[in-house]
Motif scaffolding. Structure first.
Motif, PDB file in Angstrom:
ATOM      1  N   ARG A  93      37.928  22.625-126.804  1.00 25.42           N
ATOM      2  CA  ARG A  93      37.279  23.794-127.418  1.00 25.42           C
ATOM      3  C   ARG A  93      37.253  24.973-126.439  1.00 25.42           C
ATOM      4  O   ARG A  93      37.472  26.128-126.838  1.00 25.42           O
ATOM      5  CB  ARG A  93      35.868  23.414-127.863  1.00 25.42           C
ATOM      6  N   GLU A 113      37.148  26.382-134.967  1.00 28.51           N
ATOM      7  CA  GLU A 113      36.826  25.143-135.701  1.00 28.51           C
ATOM      8  C   GLU A 113      37.917  24.834-136.721  1.00 28.51           C
ATOM      9  O   GLU A 113      38.326  23.688-136.872  1.00 28.51           O
ATOM     10  CB  GLU A 113      35.458  25.260-136.407  1.00 28.51           C
ATOM     11  N   ALA A 125      37.090  17.583-129.432  1.00 26.92           N
ATOM     12  CA  ALA A 125      37.048  18.979-128.954  1.00 26.92           C
ATOM     13  C   ALA A 125      36.222  19.158-127.692  1.00 26.92           C
ATOM     14  O   ALA A 125      36.489  20.062-126.895  1.00 26.92           O
ATOM     15  CB  ALA A 125      36.521  19.877-130.064  1.00 26.92           C
TER      16      ALA A 125
END
Ligand SMILES: Nc1ncnc2c1ncn2[C@@H]1O[C@H](COP(=O)(O)OP(=O)(O)OP(=O)(O)O)[C@@H](O)[C@H]1O
Length: 319
Positions: A93, A113, A125
Motif C-alpha cells: 500500500r 484500494e 497490502a
C-alpha cells in the motif's frame, strides 16, 4: 487509443535493435509483440513509452508524436517494465501511495484500494514488499501501472518467471482489464499460448524487423493445413501404415506416432481411409488445427527458403 509505429530504427553501436518495423495497434485491443530473444521487443517498448528516442521513424500514441509530445504521451501510457523493483521495507500500500502522490492523483486512497483489489493484493497490502513472491511483485507493479487509469498499457513480458498459478492470476487480471476498460494493452511474451489466449492481434519481430502481423485468428489458420497424428496398432504395423499415410502428405515419424501434414480436404480422405480400409493398422489418430506456434515458426523461416526452425514441443519459444 490507437498506436502507430512507422519505419522505426534504433541501433546501439553496431547492433541494429530495430530495423524499420511499421504497424498499427488498434484502439482498445489487446495486442501481442512476439519474438525470440534480442528481437527488439524491449527496445520498441522503451521507445513507445518515451524512455528513449528512435534514430529514425515515428511513433504516435493517440495521434501524438512520442518524441515531440513526450510528456503528454507519458501521461497516457502506463508501463510495466521487464524488471520491477520496490523498496523492500515498504508495504504494498505504501508503494502505491508513493506512486499515486508522484502522479498527483486526486482521490488516491480510493484508487489505491481499487487497484489492490484488481490485482488481488488487498489482503497482502500491509505486508512488507520483501515478503512478496515474484508473482505478487509483478502484480504490485501492474497495480502501480494502473493507478492513473492510463488509456494505454505497455506490459513487457508481464508473466516471465511466474509459476503457473501466478501466470493464471495475471491472465485473469488482463482479461478483466480487457472486459471492463477501454484501455489498449500492448504486451510482449515468449509464451505463444498466452498470446493466443489474451491477444486480438500480434506482430512477430526478428532481428528488429517485422516478420508477420495480423489477427491471431487469421495467423493461426493462415495456410489451412492440419496435422493428423496416427499411432500404429503395433510396431509391426508401422511400415505398412507409413506406406499408406505417405500418399496423403508430408510425414514425420516421431517414434511414437506418424504425423501427417496436409490440407484440410486431404485430411478428410486420410481419416476416411484410416477408419475404413486400413483400420487394422491403426491404434488411434487425432487431427490438430495449426496453432499460433506454427505461424510463428513460419514467420521466422529464413527469407531465402531455409527450413523453418524446428517446431517446439513446449509452449516456450526456444531462444
Ligand atoms: N542498451 C543497449 N545497449 C546495447 N545493445 C542493446 C541495448 N539494448 C538492447 N540492445 C541490443 O538490441 C537488440 C534488441 O534487444 P531487446 O532487448 O530489445 O530484445 P528483446 O526482444 O526484448 O529480447 P528479450 O526477449 O531477450 O528480452 C539485442 O541485440 C540487444 O543486445
Amino acid at each position: 487509443m490507437q498506436l502507430t509505429i512507422t519505419d522505426v530504427h534504433k541501433r546501439y553501436g553496431d547492433v541494429v535493435a530495430l530495423d524499420g518495423p511499421s504497424f498499427e495497434v488498434p484502439s482498445g485491443s489487446t495486442f501481442g509483440v512476439l519474438g525470440t530473444n534480442g528481437a527488439g521487443k524491449t527496445t520498441l517498448f522503451e521507445l513507445l513509452v518515451g524512455h528513449d528516442r528512435p534514430d529514425g521513424g515515428t511513433i504516435e500514441v493517440g495521434g501524438l508524436d512520442v518524441e515531440r509530445a513526450g510528456h503528454r504521451v507519458r501521461e497516457r501510457v502506463g508501463f510495466l517494465p521487464e524488471h520491477t523493483g520496490f523498496p523492500a521495507a515498504l508495504t504494498g500500500r505504501e508503494v502505491l501511495s508513493i506512486h499515486a502522490r508522484i502522479r498527483g492523483l486526486e482521490d488516491r486512497h480510493a484508487r489505491i484500494e481499487d487497484c489492490l483489489e484488481i490485482v488481488g493484493l488487498t489482503d497482502a497490502a500491509d505486508r512488507a514488499v520483501e515478503g512478496y513472491s515474484n508473482g505478487m511483485g509483478r502484480r504490485l507493479g501492474l497495480a502501480a501501472t494502473l493507478l492513473a487509469e492510463p488509456p494505454v498499457l505497455v506490459l513487457d513480458e508481464p508473466t516471465a518467471g511466474l509459476d503457473p498459478r501466478g501466470v493464471a492470476a495475471f491472465h485473469r487480471i488482463i482479461e478483466r482489464i480487457d472486459r471492463e476498460t477501454d484501455a489498449t494493452v500492448v504486451l510482449s511474451s515468449h509464451v505463444l499460448s498466452e498470446v493466443e489466449r489474451l491477444c486480438d492481434e500480434v506482430v512477430v519481430l526478428q532481428d528488429g524487423t517485422l516478420r508477420a502481423a495480423g489477427a491471431v485468428d487469421d495467423l493461426r489458420s493462415n495456410d489451412g493445413r492440419v496435422t493428423v497424428t496416427v499411432r500404429p496398432a503395433s510396431e509391426g504395423d508401422r511400415p505398412a501404415l507409413l506406406t499408406v499415410v505417405r500418399r496423403y502428405g508430408d510425414v514425420t515419424d516421431t517414434g511414437d506416432a506418424l504425423e501427417v501434414a496436409c490440407d484440410r480436404e486431404t485430411a478428410f480422405d486420410l481419416v476416411a481411409a484410416l477408419g475404413e480400409s486400413h483400420r487394422k493398422l491403426v491404434d488411434r489418430f487425432e487431427v490438430r488445427e495449426p496453432g499460433l506456434e506454427a505461424a510463428f515458426h513460419e514467420a521466422l523461416e529464413n527469407e531465402d527458403g531455409d527450413e523453418p526452425a524446428e517446431t517446439a514441443t513446449t509452449e516456450e519459444i526456444p531462444s
